[in-house]
Design a protein around this motif. Structure first.
Motif, mmCIF file in Angstrom:
data_model
loop_
_atom_site.group_PDB
_atom_site.id
_atom_site.type_symbol
_atom_site.label_atom_id
_atom_site.label_comp_id
_atom_site.label_asym_id
_atom_site.label_seq_id
_atom_site.Cartn_x
_atom_site.Cartn_y
_atom_site.Cartn_z
ATOM 1 N N HIS A 63 1.185 -1.011 0.127
ATOM 2 C CA HIS A 63 -0.315 0.098 0.075
ATOM 3 C C HIS A 63 0.860 0.995 0.140
ATOM 4 C CE1 HIS A 63 1.301 -0.578 4.585
ATOM 5 N NE2 HIS A 63 0.960 0.714 4.460
ATOM 6 N N PHE A 64 0.195 2.494 -0.991
ATOM 7 C CA PHE A 64 0.967 3.756 -0.462
ATOM 8 C C PHE A 64 1.130 4.116 0.541
ATOM 9 C CE2 PHE A 64 1.030 3.938 -5.770
ATOM 10 C CZ PHE A 64 1.763 3.314 -5.877
ATOM 11 N N GLU A 65 2.238 4.953 0.801
ATOM 12 C CA GLU A 65 2.213 5.871 2.555
ATOM 13 C C GLU A 65 3.397 6.235 1.949
ATOM 14 O OE1 GLU A 65 2.918 2.958 5.579
ATOM 15 O OE2 GLU A 65 4.646 2.282 4.956
ATOM 16 N N PRO A 66 3.334 8.465 2.676
ATOM 17 C CA PRO A 66 4.451 9.380 2.623
ATOM 18 C C PRO A 66 5.773 7.886 2.600
ATOM 19 C CG PRO A 66 2.780 10.002 3.630
ATOM 20 C CD PRO A 66 2.200 8.029 3.589
ATOM 21 N N VAL A 67 6.520 8.875 1.442
ATOM 22 C CA VAL A 67 8.816 8.086 1.727
ATOM 23 C C VAL A 67 9.728 9.313 1.534
ATOM 24 C CG1 VAL A 67 9.744 6.420 -0.202
ATOM 25 C CG2 VAL A 67 7.380 6.028 -0.040
ATOM 26 N N ASP A 68 10.051 9.385 2.528
ATOM 27 C CA ASP A 68 11.094 10.229 2.616
ATOM 28 C C ASP A 68 12.634 9.786 1.314
ATOM 29 O OD1 ASP A 68 13.161 12.683 2.770
ATOM 30 O OD2 ASP A 68 13.071 12.898 4.672
ATOM 31 N N LEU A 69 12.714 10.306 0.110
ATOM 32 C CA LEU A 69 13.526 10.023 -0.626
ATOM 33 C C LEU A 69 14.721 10.230 0.574
ATOM 34 C CD1 LEU A 69 12.210 10.965 -3.494
ATOM 35 C CD2 LEU A 69 11.972 8.702 -3.461
ATOM 36 N N HIS A 70 14.888 11.206 0.625
ATOM 37 C CA HIS A 70 16.290 11.589 1.411
ATOM 38 C C HIS A 70 16.230 10.306 2.390
ATOM 39 C CE1 HIS A 70 19.241 14.729 2.595
ATOM 40 N NE2 HIS A 70 18.957 13.945 4.035
ATOM 41 N N LYS A 71 15.540 10.317 3.381
ATOM 42 C CA LYS A 71 15.760 9.344 4.208
ATOM 43 C C LYS A 71 16.053 7.281 2.928
ATOM 44 C CE LYS A 71 14.510 6.405 7.793
ATOM 45 N NZ LYS A 71 14.392 4.935 7.354
ATOM 46 N N LEU A 72 15.381 7.623 2.442
ATOM 47 C CA LEU A 72 15.602 6.642 1.375
ATOM 48 C C LEU A 72 16.313 6.184 0.842
ATOM 49 C CD1 LEU A 72 12.450 4.775 -0.534
ATOM 50 C CD2 LEU A 72 14.638 5.074 -1.683
ATOM 51 N N LEU A 73 17.124 7.132 0.155
ATOM 52 C CA LEU A 73 19.162 7.394 -0.709
ATOM 53 C C LEU A 73 19.958 6.621 0.544
ATOM 54 C CD1 LEU A 73 18.370 10.348 -3.014
ATOM 55 C CD2 LEU A 73 18.996 7.881 -3.451
ATOM 56 N N GLN A 114 21.924 15.824 -1.952
ATOM 57 C CA GLN A 114 20.918 14.454 -1.958
ATOM 58 C C GLN A 114 20.349 16.581 -1.461
ATOM 59 O OE1 GLN A 114 21.871 11.599 -0.412
ATOM 60 N NE2 GLN A 114 20.439 11.697 1.460
ATOM 61 N N GLY A 115 20.760 16.811 -1.013
ATOM 62 C CA GLY A 115 20.987 18.101 -0.540
ATOM 63 C C GLY A 115 20.190 17.350 0.787
ATOM 64 N N ASP A 116 19.595 18.742 1.774
ATOM 65 C CA ASP A 116 19.520 17.941 3.005
ATOM 66 C C ASP A 116 17.590 18.304 3.384
ATOM 67 O OD1 ASP A 116 22.137 17.888 3.322
ATOM 68 O OD2 ASP A 116 21.874 20.515 4.234
ATOM 69 N N LEU A 117 16.894 18.831 2.519
ATOM 70 C CA LEU A 117 15.717 19.264 2.626
ATOM 71 C C LEU A 117 15.032 17.559 2.179
ATOM 72 C CD1 LEU A 117 14.538 22.735 1.756
ATOM 73 C CD2 LEU A 117 14.654 21.427 4.050
ATOM 74 N N PRO A 118 13.581 17.138 3.026
ATOM 75 C CA PRO A 118 12.920 15.918 3.160
ATOM 76 C C PRO A 118 12.330 16.271 1.665
ATOM 77 C CG PRO A 118 12.461 17.064 4.990
ATOM 78 C CD PRO A 118 13.785 17.685 4.537
ATOM 79 N N VAL A 119 12.357 14.954 1.038
ATOM 80 C CA VAL A 119 11.474 14.896 -0.450
ATOM 81 C C VAL A 119 10.229 14.097 -0.406
ATOM 82 C CG1 VAL A 119 11.304 15.034 -3.227
ATOM 83 C CG2 VAL A 119 13.315 16.307 -2.133
ATOM 84 N N PRO A 175 2.661 23.722 -5.598
ATOM 85 C CA PRO A 175 4.019 24.817 -6.825
ATOM 86 C C PRO A 175 4.856 25.346 -5.461
ATOM 87 C CG PRO A 175 1.690 25.569 -7.288
ATOM 88 C CD PRO A 175 1.120 25.045 -6.332
ATOM 89 N N GLY A 176 5.977 24.903 -6.402
ATOM 90 C CA GLY A 176 7.175 24.794 -4.453
ATOM 91 C C GLY A 176 7.110 24.271 -3.538
ATOM 92 N N SER A 177 6.085 23.094 -3.498
ATOM 93 C CA SER A 177 6.436 22.564 -2.313
ATOM 94 C C SER A 177 7.397 21.994 -2.581
ATOM 95 C CB SER A 177 5.452 21.990 -1.801
ATOM 96 O OG SER A 177 5.103 21.077 -0.857
ATOM 97 N N THR A 178 8.346 20.881 -1.696
ATOM 98 C CA THR A 178 9.675 20.368 -1.679
ATOM 99 C C THR A 178 8.841 18.587 -1.602
ATOM 100 O OG1 THR A 178 10.319 20.576 0.565
ATOM 101 C CG2 THR A 178 11.238 21.564 -1.034
ATOM 102 N N GLY A 179 7.275 19.424 -0.499
ATOM 103 C CA GLY A 179 6.519 17.965 0.352
ATOM 104 C C GLY A 179 7.217 17.200 1.556
ATOM 105 N N SER A 180 7.726 18.370 1.803
ATOM 106 C CA SER A 180 8.402 17.899 2.973
ATOM 107 C C SER A 180 7.134 17.968 4.148
ATOM 108 C CB SER A 180 8.950 19.107 3.723
ATOM 109 O OG SER A 180 8.784 20.426 3.833
ATOM 110 N N GLU A 181 5.903 18.514 4.069
ATOM 111 C CA GLU A 181 4.095 17.986 4.328
ATOM 112 C C GLU A 181 3.449 17.388 4.239
ATOM 113 O OE1 GLU A 181 3.109 22.338 4.839
ATOM 114 O OE2 GLU A 181 4.386 23.466 5.655
ATOM 115 N N THR A 182 2.852 16.627 4.862
ATOM 116 C CA THR A 182 2.619 15.184 4.433
ATOM 117 C C THR A 182 0.832 15.795 5.415
ATOM 118 O OG1 THR A 182 2.458 14.076 6.149
ATOM 119 C CG2 THR A 182 4.379 14.109 3.325
ATOM 120 N N GLN A 183 0.004 15.658 4.162
ATOM 121 C CA GLN A 183 -1.536 15.226 5.426
ATOM 122 C C GLN A 183 -1.933 13.957 5.161
ATOM 123 O OE1 GLN A 183 -4.073 17.800 2.274
ATOM 124 N NE2 GLN A 183 -3.307 19.839 3.039
ATOM 125 N N GLU A 184 -3.118 13.889 5.808
ATOM 126 C CA GLU A 184 -3.752 12.546 6.134
ATOM 127 C C GLU A 184 -4.500 12.091 5.993
ATOM 128 O OE1 GLU A 184 -3.093 11.837 10.331
ATOM 129 O OE2 GLU A 184 -1.481 11.464 11.151
#
Length: 576
Positions: free
Chosen positions: A401-411, A433-438, A567-576
């Motif tokens: 099942h799909f759920e929010p995935v932090d690519l920064h942590k995954l890398l 990969q920078g510092d901000l979570p994606v 627009p402009g979001s890095t994906g660091s905020e997620t909604q339930e």
């Protein structure tokens, strides 16, 4: 003797339980072998060159179909692949240029053709009428414009699987739907019946030209259905028979264990029990003598009582040791089942411990590095725990099942994985990969599998270079897509690129790079499905996987939609 009968019954029971477990492994492997090529005829049935050969029928179309079948046969490991028209005559084959070719041969009498020409997928085991080699046939109807035009067939030999069974300490046979042995670790049992074959069944076998039925040599023992008598003229041997059914075909896997081997094991158990009874009798005699001595010598009664208590304590200790040994034996059987699943994480854990031991012996050891080794060791133990948990729940199906995935942590996890599994080449990987979570929405395991696949392909590309270089870059890019009423809206994507300075992909392979069986590796190094599966995972996540040629090397780009599409979001905020 009752004791002997009990030993024999117990040995047969234990042999049966052990055999059922071993048969379970054989059944899984046989079903996998039958199923792993089933998708190939489906792919061929939808191939343009295959359909064109049936529709046009000219020399150019037939040559293209022959070459397509030959490529598929070589890339996938099939024995043969061939195309039949609506009359059951072979019009194209992977062996069209061989001295013994299927082209022009009429196979309309085969059941797989009759079933497939009616619009159904079909399977069939038989001895080849052209080659004389037995095999498993998989047939798929070929349609064009809704009209059934012919049948494409793939043939797979199962001899390698039987060769593997020959290493087992018992005989293994497989019988088909009429009870005839079609696979066997003993050649003298092939195509002999395990049960009575009616005249109707014999006529059917003859019309299908399935195989030449041989005289029966394996017979049931009257009154004992779990025993079989094997007679080869010179001598006879009794076997214990254990049968299980396959899920893929109406076949039965039968294991034959010599009755003499079971009787030998029972004899050893019988001898052990007799020895135990003799020891117990000797202990009893000793105890009686001690009691008599107590009665005769009252002055030593207390001493004799203490000796009896001491003997009792020794017996209890011996009993506890026996229970402990039984528990260790059970543990050994369990470890045999999961041994191959945890060898790799255990090897990684041993390497970490060896490094930790070396650092502890160094006076000025880096504490941060020690802590990192401890963290990696903890992850490895958790991985072992997950393996064991998965073995306990192996019978349950779990849907991703799909759920929010932090690519920064995954890398970061991907970096640790390749560092442990490919330590030398991983030293040449640069992560940008920078510092901000994606954050993306998806299945973490599948996305990690895709990135590891791309990295390992890059490792293979730079394996022989003196100065290899691999760059993994994570970025967020806007992508303009059409909106309602002709307007255009900006949609943000997470982009992971894997670049290397290898030899790149040949221009001739770039167009078919993501197609099944397309690979630049040497024959035998893989089926060429890795990039196909990786692209499928990307598309299932609403993204895409692209290849971009470089002046020196290759670049694969994985695009996934951000979890937050503002627009402009890095994906660091997620909604339930």
């Amino acid at each position: 003797m009752l004791l002997w009968q009990a030993c024999l019954s117990y040995t047969r029971s234990q042999t049966g339980q052990s055999q059922r477990r071993l048969q379970g492994v054989q059944l899984v492997e046989l079903d996998r072998q039958l199923n792993q090529f089933s998708f190939i005829p489906k792919l061929l049935a939808s191939d343009v060159e295959i359909r064109q050969a049936l529709l046009a029928g000219d020399k150019a179309a037939l040559l293209a179909a022959n070459q397509r079948l030959r490529r598929t046969q070589q890339d996938s490991g099939l024995d043969f692949a061939f195309l039949l028209n609506r009359q059951g005559v072979t019009v194209a084959s992977s062996n069209w240029s061989d001295p013994v070719s299927f082209v022009g041969v009429d196979y309309s009498f085969r059941p797989y053709f009759k079933n497939a020409i009616s619009g159904e997928s079909a399977t069939f085991f038989a001895v080849g009428v052209t080659t004389g080699v037995p095999g498993y046939f998989i047939a798929e109807p070929v349609t064009a414009g809704g009209v059934l035009e012919g049948v494409v067939v793939a043939k797979v030999a199962l001899g390698v699987l039987v060769d593997g069974w020959s290493q087992l300490p018992y005989e293994s046979i497989v019988s088909d739907d009429v009870g005839t042995i079609i696979l066997s670790t003993r050649d003298d049992l092939l195509y002999t019946p395990t049960q009575a074959v009616s005249a109707t069944q014999q006529a059917q076998l003859l019309s299908e030209r399935r195989y030449d039925l041989q005289p029966p040599v394996l017979e049931s023992v009257p009154g004992e259905p779990d025993k079989r008598l094997l007679s080869d003229g010179a001598q006879s041997m009794v076997f214990l028979s254990y049968a299980s059914s396959l899920s893929t075909e109406p076949w039965h896997l039968i294991s034959l264990i010599p009755q003499r081997a079971v009787q030998k094991s029972a004899l050893l158990l019988f001898a052990a029990l007799l020895a135990a009874c003799l020891i117990a009798y000797l202990f009893l005699r000793l105890f009686q003598q001690q009691r008599q001595l107590v009665a005769a010598e009252k002055r030593n009664s207390q001493e004799l009582e203490e000796q009896v208590l001491l003997r009792t304590a020794e017996l209890e200790a011996a009993q506890k040791r026996l229970i402990s040994e039984a528990n260790f034996a059970m543990l050994g059987r369990m470890s045999a089942a999961i041994n191959h699943e945890i060898n790799q994480p255990l090897a990684s854990l041993r390497l970490n411990l060896a490094s930790l031991r070396t650092m502890m012996e160094t006076p000025d050891a880096d504490r941060a590095e020690i802590e990192q080794i401890v963290v990696e060791s903890d992850r490895t133990t958790k991985r072992i725990g997950r393996v064991i948990s998965s073995l306990r729940s192996i019978a349950r199906n779990s849907n991703a099942h799909f759920e929010p995935v932090d690519l920064h942590k995954l890398l970061d996890d991907v970096r640790l994985t390749v560092t442990r599994e490919r330590p030398k080449l991983s030293a040449h990987v640069v992560f940008q990969q920078g510092d901000l979570p994606v954050i993306v929405s998806g299945d973490e395991v599948l996305i990690q599998q895709t990135l590891l696949n791309l990295l390992y392909n890059a490792f293979d590309a730079v394996l022989k270079l003196e100065s290899p270089q691999i760059i993994v870059e994570l970025a967020v890019q806007p992508q303009t897509v059409p909106g309602e009423s002709g307007s255009r809206t900006a949609e943000h994507w997470a982009v992971v690129s894997v670049s290397d300075n290898g030899s790149g992909v040949k221009a001739a392979l770039q167009e078919s790079l993501f197609e099944p069986f397309s690979t630049s590796r040497q024959h035998g190094d893989g089926l060429g499905l890795g990039l196909t599966i990786a692209r499928q995972i990307a598309e299932d996540h609403g993204g895409e996987l692209q290849y971009r040629a470089r002046p020196r090397g290759s670049c694969f780009i994985l695009k996934l939609p951000l979890h937050s599409h503002e627009p402009g979001s890095t994906g660091s905020e997620t909604q339930e």
